[in-house]
Write a protein that holds these residues in place. Structure first.
Motif, mmCIF file in Angstrom:
data_model
loop_
_atom_site.group_PDB
_atom_site.id
_atom_site.type_symbol
_atom_site.label_atom_id
_atom_site.label_comp_id
_atom_site.label_asym_id
_atom_site.label_seq_id
_atom_site.Cartn_x
_atom_site.Cartn_y
_atom_site.Cartn_z
ATOM 1 N N LEU A 37 0.863 -1.118 -0.077
ATOM 2 C CA LEU A 37 -0.077 0.120 0.012
ATOM 3 C C LEU A 37 0.759 1.259 0.010
ATOM 4 N N VAL A 40 2.011 1.849 -3.322
ATOM 5 C CA VAL A 40 0.989 2.786 -4.265
ATOM 6 C C VAL A 40 1.139 3.994 -4.079
ATOM 7 N N ARG A 50 -2.261 8.563 -11.041
ATOM 8 C CA ARG A 50 -3.317 7.687 -9.871
ATOM 9 C C ARG A 50 -3.645 6.267 -10.517
ATOM 10 N N PHE A 51 -3.145 5.226 -9.900
ATOM 11 C CA PHE A 51 -3.411 3.890 -10.583
ATOM 12 C C PHE A 51 -5.030 3.724 -9.962
ATOM 13 N N ASN A 52 -5.578 3.003 -10.861
ATOM 14 C CA ASN A 52 -6.927 2.437 -10.311
ATOM 15 C C ASN A 52 -6.873 1.042 -9.737
ATOM 16 N N ILE A 53 -7.857 0.434 -8.869
ATOM 17 C CA ILE A 53 -7.541 -0.493 -8.184
ATOM 18 C C ILE A 53 -7.322 -1.618 -9.018
ATOM 19 N N VAL A 56 -3.450 -2.122 -9.700
ATOM 20 C CA VAL A 56 -2.882 -2.284 -8.254
ATOM 21 C C VAL A 56 -3.166 -3.859 -8.023
ATOM 22 N N MET A 57 -4.162 -4.348 -8.285
ATOM 23 C CA MET A 57 -4.138 -5.737 -7.912
ATOM 24 C C MET A 57 -3.727 -6.552 -8.772
#
Lengths: 80, 584
Positions: A37, A40, A50-53, A56-57
């Protein structure tokens, strides 16, 4: 702005030279969910993205991070 | 600094023997990993070594309810409780309006009662200060623009919860409520709360938000460790007004109700407000005295006047010397000072040579000057006493006394003519906060330097085993307020009393008042048929002024070990000292 490797090394508290494309939470002990986290949060600040979720996953290793940053048109500080 | 940097730094902190210790516990119903490391680093900057405990994920209630939990084993000095409203309310956070008005009322009340119960258990089982974040009032409602027309709507409900929490903390010296809502309104909800972090790891406060929150939490650590600052030392040019008066002249400096003059005026208003709360103000400026004093005396929009400054160093000496002189004049430590100067070189210079002084970073843009004061946490107190409110005036009175001293040459006639009156009072409910504060703040004339919180004093009084008195002093120039404390443990069965604490504020030193207070104690002992009084001097870096006091009163040295000296007085053998003081 810091380079990607420097930032990784700083957040995970490891040596820059110990990071390569295949580095992953399995190979780096300090890459736990919390440090994930923090990565990120600090990557977003450092590279002003800005990454989207889903992005990230989807990260499985260091190479994936480079690929996502490139997708966000980040060109400087990624390679090397 | 980023959270990751705090985490790395916190691992490298090494405790120094001169550091004070504090034990901090964090309880929450969401992920707050990292907050302990930030607090550890921030404490370290203030010379405090923090040990931290963080409850396991969402196990705050178990920790509180189980008396043998790790929380209690940890023995915290301070406990921060952070509750996320969504995790607390569960589905009712989303479906609040499925409940009717009565059910909503009951729901809020039940949630509050549960938290109240947990707080009470904590209070009963620890001596820690308890800091509870209030709940964030939701900024969304399905009722949209008519949310605030609903009877006991969700926002009203949460506000009601927060009101009840606040009410619980009033008149409670252990419990404090941190206002999450004003915190968020200042730095921005979207900065504090990051949806992605929340969904990924139940981090309801973003990493950057945690850093900001921790710096606010220091506002509680500072009074807890008795390191509240006392005095602001101010530069003049480009600090209290815009421009350089020596070059531009009084008519051209920027200070007034419009445009670029206004931030300086507002900054001065913020300073004046602190002065009226008891913060001492002083000037440290490289200037021609006449130029600067003309502005202070005659500029129409100058908010701070000559009588607000306890010391004015307006000269061409270096700033370091001036700061040292200010501290000496006011008889306060360098570690009680905050320095504000727009010049970066001056700031670095003071940081380098006087590391005890807190040097503030100053924004380039004058518009942000008022927020320098608004962001400060170092003047926090757990309780503002009447003495705090009057301190500014007292220091002004002190200036008059100094002038009087110059006129009269010998000390004896000086003291006589001061017409000092000392009122020795039994400590009660009204005086407990000030008495506790004096034990925490008094360094110089303090025999044992024992620090007490209000609860300790309260417990002493309730036990009936102690004589606790304080003194109120005034002279022809004004009132010094409550400025001395004596705490005596009675051992009547064994025929002796023991002086636990004997202290006088530095404000009233040099007037032989300490002898009156001791005489009063000896008189009390005589009345109670006590034959011996035990006393102790515990040496610290700062309490040299009290070193020979017991001997001067006729106490006999009994044991001398390292930093501690035990004394005994055989009542009747005391030495009488002239005190020039009228005891009321």
């Amino acid at each position: 702005m810091e380079t990607l490797k420097k930032l990784f090394a700083k957040v995970l508290d490891i040596d820059e030279n110990d990071i390569n494309d295949s580095s992953s939470p399995d190979s780096i002990a300090s890459w736990d969910s919390f440090n994930g986290l923090m990565l990120v949060s600090e990557l977003e600040k450092n590279f002003n993205v800005r990454f989207n979720i889903n992005e990230v996953m989807s990260v499985k290793n260091f190479k994936d991070v480079k690929w996502i940053l490139k997708k966000h048109n980040v060109t400087e500080g990624i390679d090397g | 600094m980023e959270l990751s940097e705090y985490i790395i730094r916190s691992k490298k902190l090494v405790k120094d023997s001169s550091m004070k210790d504090v034990r901090i516990a964090f309880l929450s119903n969401f992920t707050i990993t990292g907050i302990a490391e930030i607090m550890k680093s921030l404490c370290f900057e203030y010379g405090i070594y923090a040990e931290c405990y963080t409850s396991l994920y969402n196990q705050y209630a178990q920790d509180i309810l189980n008396k043998s939990s790790e929380l209690y084993n940890f023995k915290p000095d301070v406990i921060f409780i952070l509750l996320d409203i969504e995790n607390l309310f569960g589905d009712n956070y989303y479906f609040y309006y499925r409940m009717n008005v009565q059910q909503r009322n009951d729901f809020i009340q039940e949630n509050f009662d549960e938290i109240k119960g947990l707080i009470r258990i904590l209070e009963e089982n620890t001596n820690a200060k308890i800091i509870v974040n209030n709940l964030l009032v939701p900024n969304y409602s399905s009722r949209g623009i008519i949310e605030n027309k609903q009877e006991f709507g969700i926002k009203k409900g949460v506000c009601h919860f927060n009101d009840m929490l606040e009410l619980l903390s009033i008149n409670n010296s252990k419990l404090f409520i941190f206002d999450m809502n004003s915190f968020c309104s200042r730095i921005g909800y979207e900065f504090v709360y990051d949806q992605k972090m929340s969904y990924l790891g139940d981090m309801k406060i973003s990493p950057s938000g945690l850093v900001k929150l921790s710096s606010k939490y220091m506002g509680y650590i500072i009074p807890l460790m008795s390191i509240t600052k006392k005095c602001i030392v101010l530069d003049l040019d480009n600090t209290l007004w815009g421009g350089i008066v020596g070059e531009e002249g009084i008519e051209n400096i920027k200070l007034g109700p419009e445009k670029e003059g206004k931030p300086f005026m507002d900054f001065q208003k913020r300073l004046l407000e602190l002065f009226e709360r008891g913060v001492i103000l002083a000037i440290n400026s490289k200037n021609n005295y006449e130029d600067a004093i003309e502005v202070i005396k005659n500029h129409k929009y100058m908010i701070l006047k000559e009588h607000h400054f306890a010391s004015m160093k307006i000269n061409w000496q270096d700033k370091i010397t001036n700061i040292k002189e200010i501290a000496k004049e006011l008889d306060i430590g360098l570690d009680s000072l905050v320095f504000i100067d727009d010049d970066k070189t001056n700031r670095e210079f003071v940081r380098e040579f006087l590391p005890e002084v807190l040097v503030l970073d100053i924004p380039e843009d004058h518009c942000f000057y008022p927020s320098i004061i608004e962001n400060l946490v170092v003047f926090n107190l757990f309780n503002i006493t009447d003495d705090d409110l009057n301190r500014g005036r007292m220091y002004a009175d002190q200036n008059k006394r100094e002038q009087f001293k110059v006129e009269i040459t010998d000390v004896e006639s000086f003291l006589k003519q001061l017409k000092i009156k000392v009122n020795i009072i039994k400590v009660g409910k009204m005086t407990i906060p000030r008495v506790a504060q004096l034990t925490q703040k008094t360094n110089q004339f303090n025999l044992t330097t024992k620090r007490y919180q209000e609860e300790n004093i309260q417990n002493f009084l309730e036990s009936g085993d102690y004589v606790i008195k304080c003194i109120n002093v005034n002279d022809r120039f004004g009132d010094y307020g409550i400025t001395g404390v004596i705490i005596v443990r009675k051992h009547d069965d064994e025929g002796y009393w023991n002086i636990d604490t004997f202290l006088l504020s530095c404000r009233i030193l040099g007037k032989n008042i300490e002898f009156s207070l001791m005489q009063n104690l000896i008189d009390d002992a005589k009345k109670a048929g006590i034959k011996k009084i035990h006393g102790k001097f515990v040496s610290t870096k700062k309490n040299k002024p009290a070193e020979n006091f017991l001997e001067e009163c006729g106490f006999i040295l009994n044991k001398d070990e390292n930093e501690e000296r035990d004394y005994i007085l055989n009542v009747g053998n005391e030495k009488r000292n002239n005190s020039y003081v009228e005891v009321l």
